[in-house]
Design a protein around this motif. Sequence first.
Motif, short mmCIF file in Angstrom:
data_model
loop_
_atom_site.label_atom_id
_atom_site.label_comp_id
_atom_site.label_asym_id
_atom_site.label_seq_id
_atom_site.Cartn_x
_atom_site.Cartn_y
_atom_site.Cartn_z
N ASN A 78 0.85 -1.19 0.00
CA ASN A 78 0.00 0.00 0.00
C ASN A 78 0.89 1.24 0.00
O ASN A 78 1.38 1.68 1.04
CB ASN A 78 -0.92 0.00 1.23
CG ASN A 78 -2.03 1.02 1.10
OD1 ASN A 78 -1.92 2.00 0.35
ND2 ASN A 78 -3.12 0.81 1.82
N ALA A 79 1.07 1.82 -1.20
CA ALA A 79 1.95 2.99 -1.32
C ALA A 79 1.35 4.23 -0.69
O ALA A 79 2.07 5.22 -0.46
CB ALA A 79 2.25 3.24 -2.79
N SER A 80 0.05 4.22 -0.39
CA SER A 80 -0.56 5.37 0.28
C SER A 80 -0.27 5.36 1.78
O SER A 80 -0.52 6.35 2.48
CB SER A 80 -2.07 5.39 0.05
OG SER A 80 -2.69 4.26 0.64
N VAL A 81 0.24 4.25 2.30
CA VAL A 81 0.63 4.13 3.71
C VAL A 81 2.15 4.21 3.84
O VAL A 81 2.69 5.00 4.61
CB VAL A 81 0.10 2.82 4.33
CG1 VAL A 81 0.60 2.67 5.77
CG2 VAL A 81 -1.42 2.80 4.29
N VAL A 82 2.85 3.36 3.06
CA VAL A 82 4.31 3.33 3.10
C VAL A 82 4.86 3.22 1.68
O VAL A 82 4.44 2.33 0.93
CB VAL A 82 4.84 2.16 3.95
CG1 VAL A 82 6.37 2.14 3.92
CG2 VAL A 82 4.34 2.25 5.37
N ARG A 83 5.78 4.11 1.34
CA ARG A 83 6.52 3.99 0.09
C ARG A 83 7.83 3.29 0.37
O ARG A 83 8.40 3.43 1.45
CB ARG A 83 6.77 5.36 -0.54
CG ARG A 83 5.53 6.08 -1.05
CD ARG A 83 5.92 7.19 -2.01
NE ARG A 83 6.87 8.11 -1.40
CZ ARG A 83 6.55 9.26 -0.81
NH1 ARG A 83 5.28 9.62 -0.72
NH2 ARG A 83 7.48 10.04 -0.29
N ILE A 84 8.33 2.56 -0.64
CA ILE A 84 9.59 1.85 -0.47
C ILE A 84 10.48 2.14 -1.67
O ILE A 84 10.02 2.12 -2.83
CB ILE A 84 9.37 0.32 -0.31
CG1 ILE A 84 10.65 -0.38 0.14
CG2 ILE A 84 8.80 -0.28 -1.56
CD1 ILE A 84 11.01 -0.13 1.58
N SER A 85 11.74 2.46 -1.42
CA SER A 85 12.67 2.75 -2.51
C SER A 85 13.34 1.48 -3.00
O SER A 85 13.19 0.41 -2.41
CB SER A 85 13.73 3.75 -2.04
OG SER A 85 14.63 3.11 -1.14
N ARG A 86 14.11 1.61 -4.08
CA ARG A 86 14.82 0.45 -4.62
C ARG A 86 15.89 -0.05 -3.67
O ARG A 86 16.31 -1.21 -3.75
CB ARG A 86 15.44 0.80 -5.97
CG ARG A 86 14.42 1.07 -7.07
CD ARG A 86 15.13 1.35 -8.39
NE ARG A 86 14.18 1.57 -9.48
CZ ARG A 86 14.53 1.84 -10.73
NH1 ARG A 86 15.83 1.92 -11.04
NH2 ARG A 86 13.62 2.03 -11.66
N SER A 87 16.34 0.81 -2.79
CA SER A 87 17.38 0.41 -1.84
C SER A 87 16.81 -0.07 -0.51
O SER A 87 17.57 -0.42 0.40
CB SER A 87 18.33 1.58 -1.59
OG SER A 87 17.63 2.68 -0.99
N GLY A 88 15.46 -0.08 -0.37
CA GLY A 88 14.85 -0.56 0.85
C GLY A 88 14.57 0.50 1.89
O GLY A 88 14.31 0.17 3.06
#
Length: 276
Positions: free
Chosen positions: A238-248
């Motif tokens: 759920n990107a509206s709660v937590v975004r995650i980058s390619r590096s974690g």
Amino acid sequence: MIVPPLLRRPLLCFLSSALLIGCDPVPEQLTLVEPEVRLLGERGQAIRLESMAHDAQGRRLAEPRLSWSSSAPEVATVENGVVTARSTGRATIHVSGGKARASLSFVVSIPGKLVLQAGNGSFIEVGRPERLTATVLDERGKRIRHGTPEWSSSDEHIARIEAGKVVGVAPGTAVLTATLGDLRQELSVLVMPALSQVSIDPGTSTLKRGQELQLQTKVRDSRGKPVEGVPVHWFTSNASVVRISRSGKATAVGPGRALISISAGRKVGTAEITVP
């Protein structure tokens, strides 16, 4: 009786008319015999077309006066009925004699590039065969079917080829080469130890909105030993709660819960982040 030289050719034409009409007559009907191949796959490939010409009485002409042309000479040329492939595209070959005409269309599809893939991930594991895929593109970048390439490995102590698959032998990097006709393409393959477990640290956490957290990965081989340098991919439920980058790196965006996943080859690990 001595026949004057000027009368010999008309006399010969008359004598041969019972079987075939010669002497470059103009046909009334023209037909092109369908060739076995109308898809040309190599530059310079040539096919001879057979034409049948008949006079007004339906008799076949032996040596009719014919004119050949191509609608796209840059794709395929024609000379005296011989069609030669030049580049990828479509061309219609025309033949005419007097008012009689006939034509056939040809497709020229010349391979221009190979797109290679080993398995579905960014690496392969020791002892696990992965299918090799070679997609052939023509000169215009369109996918075509054009045979199966020959594969080879730069180091069979790291990766070897077996029946259309690559098998990891030992950790390291090997270059696989695919050859199809004049085409030659290389693919670098990373071989990692066989993996048994992938996890995320911390497994659960709570973040305030706007707060960031660098998540860590733990990868172990079949003996339980840590494995470094394994390529991984991060996902959030759920990107509206937590975004995650390619590096974690996780960034809290809004209230709720999100499941963070990581994949390494066929192994998957998860962690849960709550944003109050």
